[in-house]
Design a protein around this motif. Structure first.
Motif, mmCIF file in Angstrom:
data_model
loop_
_atom_site.group_PDB
_atom_site.id
_atom_site.type_symbol
_atom_site.label_atom_id
_atom_site.label_comp_id
_atom_site.label_asym_id
_atom_site.label_seq_id
_atom_site.Cartn_x
_atom_site.Cartn_y
_atom_site.Cartn_z
ATOM 1 N N ARG A 164 0.830 -1.210 0.000
ATOM 2 C CA ARG A 164 0.000 0.000 0.000
ATOM 3 C C ARG A 164 0.865 1.261 0.000
ATOM 4 N NH1 ARG A 164 -5.345 -0.945 1.677
ATOM 5 N NH2 ARG A 164 -5.493 1.061 2.743
ATOM 6 N N THR A 165 1.859 1.307 0.891
ATOM 7 C CA THR A 165 2.703 2.496 0.955
ATOM 8 C C THR A 165 3.592 2.597 -0.280
ATOM 9 O OG1 THR A 165 4.327 1.259 2.264
ATOM 10 C CG2 THR A 165 2.734 2.586 3.469
ATOM 11 N N TYR A 166 4.011 1.454 -0.809
ATOM 12 C CA TYR A 166 4.842 1.468 -2.020
ATOM 13 C C TYR A 166 4.083 2.100 -3.181
ATOM 14 C CZ TYR A 166 7.543 -0.286 -5.984
ATOM 15 O OH TYR A 166 8.273 -0.387 -7.145
ATOM 16 N N LEU A 167 2.820 1.746 -3.360
ATOM 17 C CA LEU A 167 2.020 2.336 -4.426
ATOM 18 C C LEU A 167 1.817 3.826 -4.200
ATOM 19 C CD1 LEU A 167 -0.743 -0.393 -4.959
ATOM 20 C CD2 LEU A 167 1.202 0.113 -6.440
ATOM 21 N N ALA A 168 1.591 4.215 -2.956
ATOM 22 C CA ALA A 168 1.382 5.630 -2.653
ATOM 23 C C ALA A 168 2.615 6.450 -2.993
ATOM 24 C CB ALA A 168 1.013 5.799 -1.181
ATOM 25 N N TYR A 169 3.792 5.950 -2.657
ATOM 26 C CA TYR A 169 5.014 6.694 -2.951
ATOM 27 C C TYR A 169 5.332 6.688 -4.439
ATOM 28 C CZ TYR A 169 6.338 7.931 1.773
ATOM 29 O OH TYR A 169 6.370 8.515 3.013
ATOM 30 N N ARG A 170 4.950 5.657 -5.142
ATOM 31 C CA ARG A 170 5.124 5.676 -6.594
ATOM 32 C C ARG A 170 4.254 6.758 -7.224
ATOM 33 N NH1 ARG A 170 4.229 0.289 -9.624
ATOM 34 N NH2 ARG A 170 4.808 1.673 -11.350
ATOM 35 N N MET A 171 3.036 6.929 -6.715
ATOM 36 C CA MET A 171 2.167 7.998 -7.216
ATOM 37 C C MET A 171 2.753 9.365 -6.877
ATOM 38 S SD MET A 171 -1.755 6.642 -6.652
ATOM 39 C CE MET A 171 -1.581 6.021 -4.975
ATOM 40 N N LYS A 172 3.291 9.501 -5.682
ATOM 41 C CA LYS A 172 3.901 10.764 -5.260
ATOM 42 C C LYS A 172 5.057 11.150 -6.180
ATOM 43 C CE LYS A 172 5.975 12.898 -1.131
ATOM 44 N NZ LYS A 172 7.394 13.008 -1.523
ATOM 45 N N PHE A 183 -1.914 16.366 -16.527
ATOM 46 C CA PHE A 183 -2.314 14.973 -16.378
ATOM 47 C C PHE A 183 -3.579 14.909 -15.535
ATOM 48 C CE2 PHE A 183 0.843 15.754 -13.014
ATOM 49 C CZ PHE A 183 0.125 15.413 -11.884
ATOM 50 N N LYS A 184 -4.234 13.750 -15.578
ATOM 51 C CA LYS A 184 -5.483 13.545 -14.863
ATOM 52 C C LYS A 184 -5.295 12.501 -13.762
ATOM 53 C CE LYS A 184 -8.163 14.387 -19.104
ATOM 54 N NZ LYS A 184 -9.152 13.809 -20.053
ATOM 55 N N LEU A 185 -6.295 12.390 -12.915
ATOM 56 C CA LEU A 185 -6.260 11.356 -11.890
ATOM 57 C C LEU A 185 -6.088 9.971 -12.499
ATOM 58 C CD1 LEU A 185 -9.080 12.456 -9.401
ATOM 59 C CD2 LEU A 185 -6.641 12.222 -8.880
ATOM 60 N N GLU A 186 -6.720 9.774 -13.663
ATOM 61 C CA GLU A 186 -6.623 8.482 -14.340
ATOM 62 C C GLU A 186 -5.173 8.156 -14.698
ATOM 63 O OE1 GLU A 186 -10.790 9.939 -14.866
ATOM 64 O OE2 GLU A 186 -8.784 10.812 -14.998
ATOM 65 N N ASP A 187 -4.395 9.172 -15.052
ATOM 66 C CA ASP A 187 -2.991 8.950 -15.413
ATOM 67 C C ASP A 187 -2.179 8.506 -14.203
ATOM 68 O OD1 ASP A 187 -3.466 9.796 -18.081
ATOM 69 O OD2 ASP A 187 -3.337 11.877 -17.427
ATOM 70 N N VAL A 196 -8.938 4.509 -10.050
ATOM 71 C CA VAL A 196 -8.868 5.889 -9.556
ATOM 72 C C VAL A 196 -9.314 5.966 -8.104
ATOM 73 C CG1 VAL A 196 -9.851 8.210 -9.794
ATOM 74 C CG2 VAL A 196 -9.131 6.946 -11.827
ATOM 75 N N SER A 197 -10.405 5.280 -7.776
ATOM 76 C CA SER A 197 -10.923 5.331 -6.399
ATOM 77 C C SER A 197 -9.913 4.790 -5.396
ATOM 78 C CB SER A 197 -12.248 4.572 -6.298
ATOM 79 O OG SER A 197 -12.070 3.204 -6.651
ATOM 80 N N ARG A 198 -9.233 3.693 -5.765
ATOM 81 C CA ARG A 198 -8.232 3.129 -4.854
ATOM 82 C C ARG A 198 -7.015 4.034 -4.767
ATOM 83 N NH1 ARG A 198 -4.324 -1.700 -5.060
ATOM 84 N NH2 ARG A 198 -4.022 -2.156 -2.861
ATOM 85 N N ALA A 199 -6.631 4.645 -5.891
ATOM 86 C CA ALA A 199 -5.494 5.563 -5.898
ATOM 87 C C ALA A 199 -5.759 6.751 -4.972
ATOM 88 C CB ALA A 199 -5.217 6.046 -7.314
#
Length: 282
Positions: A164-172, A183-187, A196-199
């Motif tokens: 979970r934290t790994y995905l969050a930091y990849r998005m960051k 860019f959009k939330l979808e990107d 998108v909802s989980r992101a």
């Protein structure tokens, strides 16, 4: 560069394996080794056990630490057995590296986001080592220092390696790398392969702010620095900082800093000229 400040790159490269491969240095590697898995899977010796290594795993070994690498048939994304493994690897050392290593304890395996910034450091070191004629060999040493310090920053920013934290930091990191673009939330969600909802949920849970708010914060800070230190027009700054229109940029900038971009530029440049320095935004 003094001996105390020296950094040596002994060998650096990129390898991609489609056939089984095995390497064992049970007496220990002779130098420090940093290995970044970029593609596929393999197995490596971590804390005395041969464990799976996946894309995004950074391995760091100190001199005389046992090392074993096994590249064989591993399940791919479709669950099929295949031989596929790609990695950057650097053997390095020097007095500065010894001091860096002694500053803190680091795990052998670190889960890191595979962003362009990190990969480009590995790539640049490899390219520097390939130069047939290089009057500035110390450049690769400086890149290696940055890579070591970047590794420590990644550890301090997200020591937890849960999915979970790994995905969050990849998005960051995606936001920070692409903030100047539209860019959009979808990107952002697509970058890590989730909805998108989980992101949105994971990012808020990890950082206490929304994806779009964090994007706005990064863009405003980018624009603020350019307003003070660059000769660009305010309209160009708005565009190159990721804002769709100057009107919107003007509104959110005033809301954040309490003055218009023009007023902020004039005030802070006067401070620079009088030797006061740039005022902190908060």
């Amino acid at each position: 560069m003094s001996t105390q400040d020296s950094v040596h790159i002994y060998t650096a490269g990129f390898s991609f394996h489609h056939k089984p491969f095995y390497m064992s240095e049970m007496d220990g590697v002779k130098n420090y080794l940093m290995r970044l898995q970029t593609d596929g899977r393999c197995r490596a010796l971590v804390d005395g056990e041969l464990v799976p290594v996946e894309s995004g795993d950074l391995l760091i070994y100190s001199p005389d630490e046992p090392y074993e690498l096994l590249i064989g048939e591993e399940p791919n994304a479709q669950g099929e057995l295949a031989v596929e493994s790609g990695d950057y690897h650097i053997f390095f050392g020097g007095e500065w590296i010894d001091q860096w290593w002694a500053k803190q304890k680091r795990p052998t395996r670190i889960r890191v986001p595979l962003n362009e910034g990190l990969i480009s450091l590995f790539r640049q070191i490899v390219l520097e080592q390939r130069r047939m004629s290089n009057p500035y060999p110390e450049i690769s040493g400086y890149y290696m220092r940055i890579l070591c310090l970047e590794t420590d920053r990644l550890l301090s920013e997200h020591p937890s390696t849960t999915p979970r934290t790994y995905l969050a930091y990849r998005m960051k990191h995606f936001i920070e790398e692409h903030a100047s673009l539209s860019f959009k939330l979808e990107d952002v969600a697509s970058h890590v392969g989730i909805s998108v909802s989980r992101a949105v949920h994971l990012f808020k849970e990890a950082f206490g702010t929304s994806i779009m708010q964090y994007t706005l914060d990064v863009r405003l800070e980018m624009a603020r620095e350019r307003i003070v230190f660059s000769p660009m027009s305010l309209e160009d700054i708005a565009e190159t900082s990721g804002f769709g229109s100057y009107t919107y940029f003007h509104r959110v900038f005033r809301s954040r800093f309490g003055k218009s971009p023009k007023e902020y530029r004039m005030e802070n440049r006067e401070q620079i000229q009088t030797g006061i320095g740039v005022r902190s935004p908060n």
